[in-house]
Design a protein around this motif. Structure first.
Motif, short mmCIF file in Angstrom:
data_model
loop_
_atom_site.label_atom_id
_atom_site.label_comp_id
_atom_site.label_asym_id
_atom_site.label_seq_id
_atom_site.Cartn_x
_atom_site.Cartn_y
_atom_site.Cartn_z
N VAL A 31 0.84 -1.21 0.00
CA VAL A 31 0.00 0.00 0.00
C VAL A 31 0.87 1.25 0.00
O VAL A 31 0.61 2.21 -0.74
N LEU A 32 1.92 1.26 0.80
CA LEU A 32 2.82 2.41 0.87
C LEU A 32 3.50 2.67 -0.48
O LEU A 32 3.54 3.81 -0.96
N VAL A 33 4.00 1.61 -1.11
CA VAL A 33 4.67 1.76 -2.40
C VAL A 33 3.69 2.21 -3.48
O VAL A 33 4.01 3.09 -4.29
N VAL A 34 2.49 1.65 -3.48
CA VAL A 34 1.50 2.03 -4.49
C VAL A 34 1.17 3.51 -4.36
O VAL A 34 1.14 4.25 -5.36
N TRP A 35 0.93 4.00 -3.16
CA TRP A 35 0.58 5.42 -3.00
C TRP A 35 1.77 6.32 -3.30
O TRP A 35 1.58 7.43 -3.82
N ALA A 36 2.98 5.87 -3.01
CA ALA A 36 4.16 6.67 -3.38
C ALA A 36 4.27 6.77 -4.90
O ALA A 36 4.56 7.84 -5.44
N VAL A 37 4.03 5.66 -5.59
CA VAL A 37 4.08 5.68 -7.06
C VAL A 37 2.97 6.56 -7.61
O VAL A 37 3.19 7.34 -8.55
N VAL A 38 1.77 6.45 -7.04
CA VAL A 38 0.64 7.26 -7.52
C VAL A 38 0.95 8.75 -7.34
O VAL A 38 0.77 9.53 -8.28
N LEU A 39 1.40 9.13 -6.17
CA LEU A 39 1.62 10.56 -5.91
C LEU A 39 2.90 11.08 -6.55
O LEU A 39 2.86 12.05 -7.31
N LEU A 40 4.02 10.47 -6.24
CA LEU A 40 5.30 10.98 -6.75
C LEU A 40 5.52 10.62 -8.21
O LEU A 40 5.90 11.47 -9.02
N GLY A 41 5.29 9.36 -8.55
CA GLY A 41 5.47 8.93 -9.94
C GLY A 41 4.48 9.58 -10.88
O GLY A 41 4.83 9.95 -12.00
N LEU A 154 -0.42 6.29 -15.24
CA LEU A 154 0.51 5.69 -14.28
C LEU A 154 -0.20 5.38 -12.97
O LEU A 154 -0.01 4.30 -12.39
N ALA A 155 -1.03 6.30 -12.50
CA ALA A 155 -1.76 6.06 -11.25
C ALA A 155 -2.70 4.87 -11.40
O ALA A 155 -2.79 4.03 -10.50
#
Length: 193
Positions: A31-41, A154-155
């Motif tokens: 969950v942490l990695v997915v939200w980091a990718v959604v927001l930052l990526g 990407l999100a």
């Protein structure tokens, strides 16, 4: 006190807990990695795409030049319909290339124009006809839309991958519970009164 309880409840997967399973930790990190990718990526992909699109439009504006051309034949259609941008028709035209040679070709012009009319066409550095480049405002809007589309794509991909991973973890947990129940359930037996 209420805020700290809420924070502890949200971070329960990382706390030391005898009931915490390996799958809980994997899910928390997923969950942490997915939200980091959604927001930052997503933000990075949107910015990079918007800048690349804007640079492509700027390059088109630099490489394309307007030139006056004379129609050699009537443009098909009626003049009343030429008010809409999509109502342009092909017509033969003559223009002078940057090297001084006279060229003829087919240009898209407003419908209803007569032979001999002067029109503005766009050419590249070799003298070939090209579509009119997007203006600064239109280019900015299209670059923004392209950036937003890239960020959303990407999100969406990250959220879909996270959903698949979490469903697999849920399936693993349910299979583990089934195995435990199959092992423990018969020991209880069925006792009545």
């Amino acid at each position: 006190m209420r805020g700290s309880q809420c924070a502890r409840k949200r971070l329960w997967r990382w706390r030391t807990n005898p009931l915490r399973r390996h799958d809980d930790v994997v899910e928390a990190w997923t969950v942490l990695v997915v939200w980091a990718v959604v927001l930052l990526g997503g933000a990075a992909a949107g910015l990079v795409t918007a800048q690349a699109t804007e640079a492509a439009f700027a390059r088109q504006r630099a490489e394309r030049h307007p030139v006056r051309a004379v129609l050699l034949a009537d443009a098909a259609g009626n003049a009343a319909a030429s008010r809409r941008a999509e109502d342009r028709s092909p017509a033969s035209a003559r223009w002078t290339a940057p090297d001084g040679t006279v060229r003829t070709g087919e240009a898209r012009v407003d419908t209803g124009l007569k032979a001999g009319s002067e029109v503005r066409v766009w050419q590249d550095d070799t003298g070939g006809l090209v579509p009119e480049p997007a203006g600064r405002t239109q280019a900015a809007v299209e670059a923004g839309l392209a950036g937003t589309g890239a960020a959303c794509a990407l999100a969406g991909a990250a959220l879909a991958a996270g959903t698949v991973a979490r469903r697999r973890l849920d399936r693993r947990r349910l299979d583990g519970w089934d195995r435990e129940w199959d092992r423990i359930g018969p020991r209880w037996g069925h006792r009545t009164g």
